[in-house]
Structure formats: structure tokens, C-alpha cells
Design a protein around this motif. Structure first.
Motif, PDB file in Angstrom:
ATOM      1  N   ILE A 112       0.944  -1.123  -0.078  1.00 29.98           N
ATOM      2  CA  ILE A 112       0.165  -0.060  -0.077  1.00 29.98           C
ATOM      3  C   ILE A 112       0.894   1.119   0.245  1.00 29.98           C
ATOM      4  N   ILE A 113       1.816   1.226   0.834  1.00 31.36           N
ATOM      5  CA  ILE A 113       2.566   2.604   1.072  1.00 31.36           C
ATOM      6  C   ILE A 113       4.067   2.478   0.785  1.00 31.36           C
ATOM      7  N   GLY A 114       4.463   1.208   0.012  1.00 22.97           N
ATOM      8  CA  GLY A 114       5.773   1.595  -0.747  1.00 22.97           C
ATOM      9  C   GLY A 114       6.864   1.010   0.488  1.00 22.97           C
ATOM     10  N   GLU A 115       8.250   1.082  -0.180  1.00 21.40           N
ATOM     11  CA  GLU A 115       9.114   0.467   0.421  1.00 21.40           C
ATOM     12  C   GLU A 115       9.744   0.892   1.998  1.00 21.40           C
ATOM     13  N   LYS A 116       9.037   2.111   2.213  1.00 23.41           N
ATOM     14  CA  LYS A 116       9.290   2.643   3.516  1.00 23.41           C
ATOM     15  C   LYS A 116       8.595   1.498   4.547  1.00 23.41           C
ATOM     16  N   ALA A 117       7.976   0.518   4.323  1.00 25.46           N
ATOM     17  CA  ALA A 117       7.301  -0.343   5.088  1.00 25.46           C
ATOM     18  C   ALA A 117       7.723  -1.429   5.177  1.00 25.46           C
ATOM     19  N   LEU A 118       8.822  -1.753   4.317  1.00 21.39           N
ATOM     20  CA  LEU A 118       9.586  -2.957   4.285  1.00 21.39           C
ATOM     21  C   LEU A 118      10.078  -3.545   5.360  1.00 21.39           C
ATOM     22  N   ASN A 119      10.758  -2.828   6.243  1.00 19.81           N
ATOM     23  CA  ASN A 119      11.138  -3.507   7.617  1.00 19.81           C
ATOM     24  C   ASN A 119      10.238  -3.797   8.371  1.00 19.81           C
ATOM     25  N   TYR A 120       9.008  -3.048   8.670  1.00 20.70           N
ATOM     26  CA  TYR A 120       7.978  -3.397   9.291  1.00 20.70           C
ATOM     27  C   TYR A 120       7.485  -4.786   8.909  1.00 20.70           C
ATOM     28  N   ASP A 121       7.096  -4.924   7.603  1.00 18.42           N
ATOM     29  CA  ASP A 121       6.603  -6.100   7.059  1.00 18.42           C
ATOM     30  C   ASP A 121       7.436  -7.480   7.115  1.00 18.42           C
ATOM     31  N   ARG A 122       8.872  -7.092   7.292  1.00 17.39           N
ATOM     32  CA  ARG A 122       9.942  -8.220   7.367  1.00 17.39           C
ATOM     33  C   ARG A 122       9.585  -8.586   8.846  1.00 17.39           C
ATOM     34  N   THR A 123       9.452  -7.642   9.736  1.00 13.02           N
ATOM     35  CA  THR A 123       9.422  -8.007  11.199  1.00 13.02           C
ATOM     36  C   THR A 123       8.171  -8.872  11.399  1.00 13.02           C
ATOM     37  N   GLN A 124       6.977  -8.644  10.950  1.00  6.41           N
ATOM     38  CA  GLN A 124       5.692  -9.331  10.896  1.00  6.41           C
ATOM     39  C   GLN A 124       5.964 -10.648  10.538  1.00  6.41           C
ATOM     40  N   ARG A 125       6.393 -10.839   9.366  1.00  5.44           N
ATOM     41  CA  ARG A 125       6.895 -12.376   8.876  1.00  5.44           C
ATOM     42  C   ARG A 125       7.771 -13.168   9.712  1.00  5.44           C
ATOM     43  N   ARG A 126       8.681 -12.306  10.382  1.00  7.14           N
ATOM     44  CA  ARG A 126       9.700 -13.303  10.957  1.00  7.14           C
ATOM     45  C   ARG A 126       9.082 -13.391  12.470  1.00  7.14           C
ATOM     46  N   LYS A 127       8.206 -12.691  12.833  1.00  4.93           N
ATOM     47  CA  LYS A 127       7.406 -13.022  14.174  1.00  4.93           C
ATOM     48  C   LYS A 127       6.578 -14.226  13.821  1.00  4.93           C
ATOM     49  N   GLY A 128       6.269 -14.667  12.597  1.00 10.86           N
ATOM     50  CA  GLY A 128       5.320 -15.880  12.427  1.00 10.86           C
ATOM     51  C   GLY A 128       3.928 -15.417  12.399  1.00 10.86           C
ATOM     52  N   MET A 129       3.651 -14.178  12.135  1.00 11.14           N
ATOM     53  CA  MET A 129       2.299 -13.915  12.098  1.00 11.14           C
ATOM     54  C   MET A 129       1.530 -14.706  11.141  1.00 11.14           C
ATOM     55  N   VAL A 130       1.895 -14.642   9.652  1.00 12.86           N
ATOM     56  CA  VAL A 130       1.091 -15.485   8.725  1.00 12.86           C
ATOM     57  C   VAL A 130       1.196 -16.933   9.316  1.00 12.86           C
ATOM     58  N   TYR A 131       2.139 -17.274   9.661  1.00 12.16           N
ATOM     59  CA  TYR A 131       2.339 -18.828   9.969  1.00 12.16           C
ATOM     60  C   TYR A 131       1.483 -19.313  11.168  1.00 12.16           C
TER      61      TYR A 131
END
Length: 803
Positions: A112-131
Motif C-alpha cells: 500500500i505505502i511502498g518501500e518505507k514499510a519493508l522493515n515493518y513487513d519483514r518483522t511481521q513475517r519473522r514473528k511468524g504472524m502469517v504462520y
């Protein structure tokens, strides 16, 4: 209204260019945003709450009654239609919020908001949120009824999305220049993981390990005791635990690994918490049990809660819902009422992983090499190539930190073990609560709850009250999970779970009430290991003292308690600070301010300046005591507030009182003087700029739009007292998010309020119409309809019909 919308549009033109150039990403097409045919002007319209609407797949008509608060009362002839209607009506008023929160949960904000959110998104994935969401969906799929209800809810949301033209999109879609996508059961799972993560409690294993390494065990135990002497636990101290007949985990004879990490992931908001309590008929003015709910979360617009009534032949339930999840989360029906607070139990642990080599295909475990699994996280980025993040999974869980993210060593990583990754069925839990009729139904509903750890308070018109500290809790040996553990040692794994029947609980206590405010659940006599991970220590004592002190308690008493601004923390330290302050070193201006705070009654009211003096003084004092924790390049956790105050009062000459950067040897008394002078300067500067520093203006409580950079869609400088340590825990942008009081009469009588409004449309009069009443401690009378034929208090009727 048109003039107002023009002004908002003008403001937004400025805000948009600022926000998207600094925080959010690329500039949206302003022409489209301000277009008369499909831009923001199309959002300036009244709520459509009358007439007939055709919905695909309904089996029978569903009637929606709207009261004067725009609260929908949904009457369906079966539960499938009920939840389909709930999905449709929730999306109608809160679609953008629903979807945006699931994008945040799933690590998709970059779309939605571009590359500035990448680290946030990586953190969410690495927390295992989708998992974790996938694991819960696997459990839900074994329950055909829950799956059917979730599908019905999704179908209802999509029925609303499918009838939208671009001109009808909520304003945030136009502002960010994207469109809604189809809802799915997976999105509901993501939302529930979002709440699980938000309420996961303390997680300071890595920081504690660094402190232990820096200070040693003796000093660590002094600063971070497992129990405070003043502890007033959720389950009273005199509770007999002799009925517990299960084995405790044995402490392995091995040392904990000591390691350091420079930067850790952002934690849940430290003020996330809540109050709840219930009184028995013996203490109630009417003889009926009464229950109060008061969750403390972020103050946002649209509000985290959407209030509604859900009625079918199996249930008649009223309360706060989470937009995107079905059922009532905090509320009541004709028989029972329930409320939840964050139990903050430690259900997230960290393990040091030793990889065999840089490929990370195997890791050391039990003196062997165990294969890892890799999960490729595809993170789509607006106007950029997709980012692929390889997240390694061990039997503990995801390796959140490795050489590709916040850690430099190719052969070392840190894996997360979290109860949030255990699949569980939220839908079944709340369906059972919504349909419950007595204590046994309540207990049956919550008994399978896994995470987040919650204190479920309960009251019924049978006369019962109860509270359970509920979740799936590891049965830990002493200190397990407090520090980073050796991921290669099987004895450091979770050895099992506390049997559910031995979770801390109490029913119909002699004192006539149950309560929780995020304090320690038990005292040291509880046979299972529960360490102090930052439990609340002030609100709970004010609440319990109040409930203990009154023989008979009224609804007004409940209202007064929810809005209580007494600052117990200040009352326990401030007199000592004043007594030991070297006044001979103060200027006349400083003495004048000191005299002001000397006369304070410790109530943090909006029109007083003493709370501002206290806040400025404490805010300067606390970090100066622990300046030693700011000199290393590793992540450290500073001691809890209560222990800090204990040290200041009882260990004033401890070496921690010395300021690292000065050659002199300071004591606590020196710190009082230094920080008082700093506080006075800050307040003087504030007064020069703003003209006053009363508590309302100095604290500056606001309810901000979820996008954070939209002041035109926010409410600022609200007249509400209290702070994070008072029962009315209204902080700057955090606090009471749904105040509810229920008397279990037949039918129940209730009042409620929250800091927002039912509509997600900033152009609607229902967008923020509750905020002013909420700020001054008022409530609206809850209209709890017993059937759809009573139109008292109803302003509109809408019928959903099968297409």
C-alpha cells in the motif's frame, strides 16, 4: 458540512504532500482525490441505514435496527444469516479499517505505502504472524460449524465490497490510491493474530540476558524481583493451592547461555492493559451482580471497537466487536456478562541457535544436527520488485534474528518459541461465550483458549462471579524463559503445559468481588513458576481498596471508579522526593513551583498544574537513575517503576544513583535536585510557548487516525485526566478503549462509551461523536432490545434480503 469538507480537503492537500514525502510513500494522485465525481466529496453523505438491500446467499430476511448512536441491532432467524449480516454491516461502516489492520498484521503494508514499510513487513513475517494464522486456520477447519460461520462473515463483507463503485470507496482508499480486495477467512485469522501479538505481554528475554551479563545474578535479582512485597494479586493471597496434583518442571543442571544482541524488534505498546471487575449480589446496591470492562489500547480513529447487538434464535448478545472478527468480544447477553484484561504471562521465549554452516540448513540439537525448514516470504512492494525473505524455522519456531536481519553472525541465530503459533479457534470460544447461560458455559468456552493470555472476568444472573487467568501456559522451571536459552539443549525446551484446571482462578470469593488490572496473577504460594515480567502495581491496588471499602456499590460507584484519577504512584514517592529536596539550592521561581506541587492531592485532573510538575519531574528522574543502561551498544531493559521507587527511598546511596558522566558521586537526593531543576526549566519553556501547563494541555491526549499523519481526521488536546498509572489510564494516545458497566438484572441494564464513533467515515457525524462524552466520564445508555418489534430509541430500520 460542505464548507467543513472543503476545509478538510484543503488541509489534507497540505498533509498529504507532507505525509507521503516523509512517512508513507509516493504522493497520491491529488486530482483524483479531490475529484467531484469520485474523490473525497463523495464521502460527504449521510449514513445509508434505511430500505431494503439484496444480499447473495441469505436464507431469510435479516432486520437491522439502528439506534440514535448508529449502533446496529441485527435480528436474524439463524446464525449463518446473523454472521453474514454482521460481516456486511461491519464492512459498511468500517471497511478500510478492517482491511488495513489485516495488511498490517500479515506484513503487507509495503503493497500500500511502498518501500518505507519493508522493515515493518519483514518483522511481521519473522514473528511468524502469517504462520500462526495458518496454524489457527488448520484448527478451525476441523470444526465445520466455525468454518461455516467464518465463511458467512466473509461472504457478508464481500457482498458489501462488490456493491461499491470507486466513488463510494472510503476516503482512505482514495487518499492512498488503492482499492479493497476480497475478504477471506485468512484475513480474519490475520486480524486475530494481530490482537494476539498486541496483547502478548512482556518479551524481554534478550534484554534481560544482556543485563544479567552486564551486572551479574545478584544485582539482576535486586533490580528485577519475581514478586513485590506490596503485591495484591488477581487471585487473593490466602488461596489454597493444595488441590494441584501435577508434577512441576525440574530445573536442568546447566548454565544459561549469555549472549548479546544490539537491537531487538519493536515490542507491543507498554501501556497495553485493562481493568475489569465484578461484584456479587451481596455487595451490589440492587442485589444483582455487576461487571465492569475497561480495556486500555491505542486511541485511534476509527476506533478499535465497533459496537452492535447480535440476535438469533440461539442468542441475544450485545457488546464490542473487532471489525473483521465475528461475534461479540466483550459484552453480555440475557444470562451472563464477560470482560477481558491482558494477563501478560510470559508465553514467548528465545533460543540461541547454532547453525552447522552458513547455508543454515541444519542446526545443533541434542548433540546432533537437525534439519531446518525454510519459508520464503514474498513481500510485494508498491512500484518496486517483490522482496524475498528466507525465514528459517526450527522446532522452536522462526529464527527471527539472523545474519540477514538484525544479527551479523552467519552461524548464529535467535529463534522464537511463542504460544501464539499454537493453532486455536477464537471463533468457537466467542461463539460459546455469546451463547452462554451460566458459569459452566463460560468455563467451557474459555477452557480451550491458548493465546493471548487473558483474565476473563464473569458475572451471571444466577448470582455467580468469577475470574480465570486463561491461556495455554508452559510449565516452566525456575527462570525458564526469563533469559535467552540454549537452543541445542532439549532440557531447555518447553516440557509441557500447566493443566487447564490448575490455571489461576476463583469463583464467588468471600470478599464479594473479583478484579484484574494486569497485576501479578498470584503470590509466591502458587506452585507453578510465574515470574514478574512487568506486572502492573498501582491501578489494581486502587481498585481493590475501593471495592473492599464499600459495603454496597452502585452503578455510579462503578462509573466513579472507571474514571478515578488518583495517582497512587505519585503519592508513594513524591512526599519522599520533596522531603529530601535541598531547597537551599532553588531559585524563587523553583520554590514557587515546589509549593504548588506540595499542596497536590494526587488526583491528576485536567485543570491542575501539579500533575504536570510531577510528570515532568518523574520523566527526568527515572532515566537518570538508570543512565548506566544507556552506555552499551546492546539492548537492555531498565528496572520496573516500583523497584525504581523502592531503590530511591531505601537505597539512596546505591551506586546506581551515581551519574555516569560526572566525576562526583551522586546520591538519590542529588538526583531529586538535578531533575527538579530540569523539570522546572521544561515547564517554564512550555509556558512561554503555550501559555499554560495545566495537565490537559501538557499531557495532550489525542485520538489519532490510524494513518497517524492525518490531523484533520484526528481529535487533539482532549480534556481527560489520569495517566497510565491511574485507574482512568488515559495517557497521550493510549487508554480506556471501551468502558462498559453491566448490571445482571432480567434483562440486564448497561451503559457504555468509547473514544470514537460507529462510522469510519470522517465526513459522518457518527465518526467521533462519543469522544467528548468519553473524555469527561459520561456514558450512553445501552439499548438492549429483547425483540425487533420494540422501536423505542430506534431511528432507522433496514432489511437485508436474499438476492
Amino acid at each position: 458540512m460542505k464548507l467543513l469538507k472543503f476545509m478538510v480537503s484543503l488541509l489534507l492537500t497540505v498533509v498529504v504532500f507532507y505525509a507521503f514525502n516523509t512517512k508513507l510513500g509516493p504522493i497520491p494522485p491529488i486530482g483524483k482525490f479531490l475529484s467531484p465525481s469520485q474523490g473525497i466529496w463523495q464521502n460527504d453523505k449521510d449514513e445509508s441505514i434505511t430500505g431494503n438491500i439484496e444480499i447473495e446467499g441469505l436464507s431469510e430476511d435479516v432486520t437491522i435496527k439502528y439506534d440514535e448512536q448508529l449502533i446496529p441491532h441485527i435480528f436474524a432467524k439463524n446464525d449463518i444469516d446473523l454472521y453474514k449480516a454482521q460481516g456486511y454491516i461491519t464492512a459498511k461502516h468500517r471497511l478500510w479499517q478492517m482491511e488495513f489492520q489485516t495488511f498490517a498484521a500479515a506484513g503487507r503494508l509495503s503493497e500500500i505505502i511502498g518501500e518505507k514499510a519493508l522493515n515493518y513487513d519483514r518483522t511481521q513475517r519473522r514473528k511468524g504472524m502469517v504462520y500462526g494464522a495458518e496454524k489457527s486456520l488448520e484448527v478451525v477447519k476441523t470444526d465445520e460449524e466455525s468454518l461455516a460461520y467464518l465463511q458467512a462473515y466473509s461472504d457478508g463483507v464481500n457482498a458489501f465490497i462488490n456493491e461499491l463503485d470507486p466513488k463510494d470507496y472510503p476516503v482512505e482508499y482514495k487518499l492512498l490510491d488503492y482499492k479493497p480486495e476480497a475478504w477471506s477467512i485468512e484475513k480474519t485469522m490475520h486480524l486475530l493474530m494481530y490482537m494476539t501479538d498486541m496483547l502478548c505481554g512482556g518479551d524481554s528475554d534478550l534484554e534481560y540476558t544482556n543485563v544479567l551479563r552486564k551486572l551479574g545474578q545478584e544485582r539482576f535479582d535486586l533490580l528485577f524481583p519475581d514478586f513485590f512485597d506490596i503485591n495484591d494479586p488477581i487471585i487473593p493471597k490466602e488461596t489454597d493451592w493444595s488441590f494441584v496434583d501435577t508434577e512441576m518442571s525440574e530445573i536442568p543442571q546447566s548454565e544459561l547461555p549469555l549472549d548479546s544482541i544490539a537491537e531487538t524488534m519493536e515490542k507491543p505498546h507498554p501501556n497495553n492493559g485493562s481493568n475489569n471487575w465484578a461484584i456479587s449480589g451481596s455487595k451490589s446496591y440492587s442485589g444483582n451482580p455487576m461487571l465492569a470492562s475497561d480495556p486500555h489500547l491505542g486511541l485511534n480513529l476509527p476506533s478499535i471497537w465497533f459496537v452492535m447487538q447480535l440476535s438469533s434464535p440461539t442468542q441475544n448478545t450485545y457488546g464490542a466487536t473487532l471489525p473483521g472478527a465475528l461475534g461479540i468480544i466483550i459484552g453480555f447477553n440475557n444470562h451472563i456478562s464477560w470482560a477481558v484484561t491482558n494477563a501478560t504471562r510470559d508465553v514467548k521465549d528465545w533460543y540461541k541457535i547454532e547453525f552447522k554452516d552458513a547455508t543454515r540448513q541444519a542446526y545443533k540439537y541434542n548433540n546432533q544436527w537437525k534439519d531446518t525448514e525454510v519459508r520464503i516470504e514474498e513481500i510485494k512492494i508498491r512500484n518496486k520488485e517483490t522482496f524475498l525473505d528466507s525465514v528459517i524455522y526450527t522446532h522452536h519456531g522462526p529464527v527471527s534474528y539472523d545474519h540477514t536481519f538484525k544479527s551479523a553472525n552467519e552461524k548464529k541465530g535467535y529463534a522464537m518459541k511463542w504460544a501464539g503459533h499454537i493453532g486455536h479457534n477464537f471463533t468457537r470460544l466467542f461463539y460459546k461465550l455469546n451463547n452462554g447461560e451460566n458459569y459452566d458455559d463460560y468455563l467451557n468456552a474459555i477452557s480451550s483458549h491458548v493465546a493471548p493470555a487473558q483474565n476473563f472476568a464473569f458475572a451471571s444472573n444466577d448470582g455467580d462471579i468469577a475470574i480465570w487467568v486463561q491461556g495455554q501456559f508452559p510449565n516452566k522451571w525456575k527462570n525458564q524463559g526469563k533469559f535467552l536459552m540454549d537452543g541445542s539443549n532439549p532440557k531447555h525446551d518447553w516440557q509441557g503445559f500447566i493443566p487447564q484446571e490448575f490455571n489461576a482462578h476463583i469463583k464467588n470469593p468471600d470478599r464479594g468481588f473479583v478484579s484484574s488490572a494486569n497485576q501479578h496473577p498470584v503470590d509466591a504460594s502458587y506452585p507453578f513458576y510465574v515470574f514478574n515480567d512487568g506486572y502492573e502495581i498501582y491501578r489494581n491496588r486502587v481498585i481493590n481498596d475501593f471495592l473492599e471499602s464499600k459495603e454496597k456499590i452502585s452503578i455510579q460507584d462503578f462509573k466513579d471508579l472507571q474514571n478515578n484519577n488518583f495517582n497512587l504512584k505519585a503519592s508513594e514517592l513524591l512526599p519522599h522526593m520533596i522531603e529530601h529536596l535541598n531547597t537551599s539550592q532553588l531559585t524563587p521561581e523553583e520554590l514557587e513551583i515546589l509549593n504548588t506541587i506540595k499542596s497536590w492531592n494526587f488526583y491528576s485532573e485536567t485543570d491542575q498544574i501539579a500533575p504536570s510538575i510531577w510528570d515532568a519531574w518523574w520523566t527526568k528522574l527515572y532515566p537518570l537513575v538508570w543512565d548506566e543502561f544507556n552506555v552499551d551498544s546492546v539492548a537492555l531493559e531498565t528496572p520496573f517503576t516500583y523497584q525504581t521507587i523502592n531503590m530511591l527511598k531505601n537505597n539512596p546511596n546505591d551506586s546506581f544513583m551515581d551519574i555516569v558522566e560526572t566525576p562526583e558521586k551522586e546520591t538519590a537526593n542529588d538526583l531529586f535536585l538535578i531533575t527538579f531543576k530540569e523539570a522546572v526549566k521544561e515547564l517554564t519553556d512550555w509556558k512561554a510557548e503555550y501559555g499554560n501547563y495545566n495537565w490537559q494541555g501538557y499531557k495532550g491526549t489525542f485520538v489519532g487516525h490510524l494513518l497517524q499523519a492525518l490531523p484533520a481526521f484526528s481529535r487533539l488536546d482532549l480534556p481527560i485526566g489520569g495517566d497510565r498509572n491511574t485507574v482512568n489510564a488515559a495517557d497521550v494516545n493510549h487508554g480506556p478503549s471501551w468502558r462498559m458497566i453491566v448490571e445482571m438484572s432480567s434483562p440486564p441494564k448497561a451503559i457504555g462509551i468509547y473514544p470514537g464513533g460507529q462510522s469510519g467515515n470522517p465526513g459522518s457525524k457518527y465518526y467521533d461523536n462519543f469522544i467528548d462524552k468519553w473524555a469527561i466520564g459520561e456514558y450512553f445508555d445501552i439499548l438492549f432490545m429483547q425483540n425487533q418489534n420494540n422501536n423505542n430509541g430506534i431511528i432507522a430500520t433496514q432489511t437485508l434480503k436474499s438476492k
